[in-house]
Design an enzyme around this catalytic site. Structure first.
Site, short mmCIF file in Angstrom:
data_model
loop_
_atom_site.label_atom_id
_atom_site.label_comp_id
_atom_site.label_asym_id
_atom_site.label_seq_id
_atom_site.Cartn_x
_atom_site.Cartn_y
_atom_site.Cartn_z
N THR A 200 0.79 -1.22 0.00
CA THR A 200 0.00 0.00 0.00
C THR A 200 0.84 1.29 0.00
O THR A 200 1.98 1.26 0.44
CB THR A 200 -0.80 -0.12 1.31
OG1 THR A 200 -1.58 -1.28 1.19
CG2 THR A 200 -1.63 1.06 1.63
N ASP A 231 -8.06 -2.44 5.72
CA ASP A 231 -8.07 -1.29 6.63
C ASP A 231 -7.90 0.04 5.91
O ASP A 231 -8.31 1.08 6.44
CB ASP A 231 -6.93 -1.43 7.65
CG ASP A 231 -5.57 -1.48 6.94
OD1 ASP A 231 -5.43 -2.25 5.96
OD2 ASP A 231 -4.66 -0.75 7.37
N THR A 251 0.01 0.59 6.83
CA THR A 251 0.17 -0.48 5.84
C THR A 251 0.47 -1.78 6.57
O THR A 251 1.22 -1.79 7.54
CB THR A 251 1.30 -0.19 4.83
OG1 THR A 251 1.55 -1.37 4.06
CG2 THR A 251 2.59 0.23 5.51
N GLY A 252 -0.14 -2.85 6.11
CA GLY A 252 0.09 -4.13 6.78
C GLY A 252 -1.11 -5.04 6.60
O GLY A 252 -1.95 -4.80 5.73
N GLY A 254 -4.38 -5.93 6.88
CA GLY A 254 -5.52 -5.08 7.17
C GLY A 254 -6.50 -5.57 8.21
O GLY A 254 -7.04 -4.78 8.99
N1 ASP Z 1 -3.33 -2.83 4.52
C1 ASP Z 1 -3.59 -3.32 3.19
C2 ASP Z 1 -4.80 -4.23 3.24
O1 ASP Z 1 -4.92 -5.03 4.14
C3 ASP Z 1 -2.45 -4.06 2.59
C4 ASP Z 1 -1.09 -3.44 2.72
O2 ASP Z 1 -0.90 -2.49 3.44
O3 ASP Z 1 -0.16 -3.92 2.07
O4 ASP Z 1 -5.59 -4.16 2.34
#
Ligand code: ASP
Length: 334
Positions: A200, A231, A251-252, A254
């Protein structure tokens, strides 16, 4: 005359000291980003796009523009770059398509806008802005969100505009693993193994009026199920901004960020517990989230214009630009 000069110096100095520090911080995703996974060329291309995004956002602030426009300029550049999982370069859903999420929030009046699961809007962050500015709603989803963005005159593209070879390969890997296991649904580990390399994008900035804005844009997670929403478009989870505490973009993984209400939790600790932004983010990302099994990171900005970047993964594409310095980095040890 001397008196006049002294008076001017005094008030000039006072005015300067009182001037709000403009500053912007960005991320291009957190995950298992390690040196042996990126070639020197890839690393340079990613850093160069991060720098372009930072410079574009900072330029808006330096010209006296507002933080909302600054983060939009930065995010749009990362959405248009194939190196990030947002806009062009978004990951593939389980059926092999792209569904994109984005959100934006203003810290001065707590206005916010978000779109979830858009398929044809070239720059989802612009659609999120339109929801905030020109609709009575905070979040629009699916085909309705695409229709809305079209009505607002935003550029529409075919879904395969978002295709890239690298993301297709990641999709194929998960697909093969899932089929080999003969499962209907890929396990979280299967998805994370492919996905948790890049992610993200997001930006948080503060302008000369002391207004903080935060925004996030993503393709979500590789092999996500139909209609899965992470998220990133959820205010309080992936994005939050409040001039009284901080602005955050996450980011992570979600699902964890939603359950831990990460972005709002960090700002709440700053506001109600009088903690520094750095401490609040360390507590939420390195303790709360980590002990719960959630992987990822956040960037943030406090009302003084101090940027923050915290992640519990090996790396996070990231950077900030203040009046004093400008940095971009990828790995955890730089
Ligand atoms: N947070 C994002 C999601 O879960 C993915 C990401 O941050 O890489 O959609």
């Amino acid at each position: 005359m001397k008196k006049l000069l002294l008076t001017m110096l005094f008030f000039g100095g006072w005015a300067m000291a009182d001037k709000q520090n403009i500053s912007i911080v960005i991320h291009g995703g957190a995950g298992t980003i390690q040196r042996d996974q990126l070639s020197t060329e890839q690393e340079q291309a990613i850093k160069s796009d991060l720098q372009k995004a930072l410079d574009a956002g900072y330029e808006v602030l330096a010209k006296g523009g507002d933080s909302t426009q600054a983060i939009i300029s930065a995010i749009k550049i990362m959405e248009d770059s194939p190196h990030f999982n947002a806009g062009k370069g978004a990951v593939y859903t389980k059926p092999g398509k792209h569904e994109l999420d984005a959100s934006i929030m203003r810290g001065n009046d707590l206005q916010a806008g978000a779109v979830a699961g858009v398929s044809y809007t070239k720059n989802p962050i612009l659609a999120a802005e339109q929801v905030m500015l020109n609709s009575p709603h905070v979040m629009l989803a699916g085909s309705g969100a695409d229709t809305f963005s079209k009505l607002k005159g935003l550029e529409q593209v075919e879904n395969n505009y978002f295709d890239t070879e690298a993301r297709h390969k990641a999709w194929q890997e998960v697909d093969a693993r899932t089929k080999a296991k003969d499962k209907e649904q890929a396990s979280v580990d299967d998805v994370l193994a492919a996905e948790f390399k890049f992610g993200t994008v997001g930006a948080v900035a503060i302008d000369q009026n002391g207004n903080i804005a935060a925004g996030t844009s993503t393709g979500g997670m590789t092999y996500k199920a139909w209609g899965r929403i992470g998220d990133s478009p959820v205010i309080g989870a992936g994005t939050y901004a409040d001039n009284r505490s901080c602005g955050i973009s996450a980011t992570g993984h979600g699902e964890y960020f939603i359950r831990y209400a990460v972005a709002h939790d960090i700002c709440a600790r700053v506001r109600y517990q009088d903690k520094s932004l750095q401490q609040a983010a360390d507590e939420v990302i390195m303790q709360e989230l980590k002990s719960g099994g959630g992987a990822g990171g956040v960037i943030g900005m406090d009302p003084a214009g101090t940027p923050m970047m915290v992640f519990n993964t090996p790396g996070m594409y990231r950077g900030y630009k203040t009046q004093e310095e400008s940095i971009v980095a990828i790995y955890g040890d730089e």
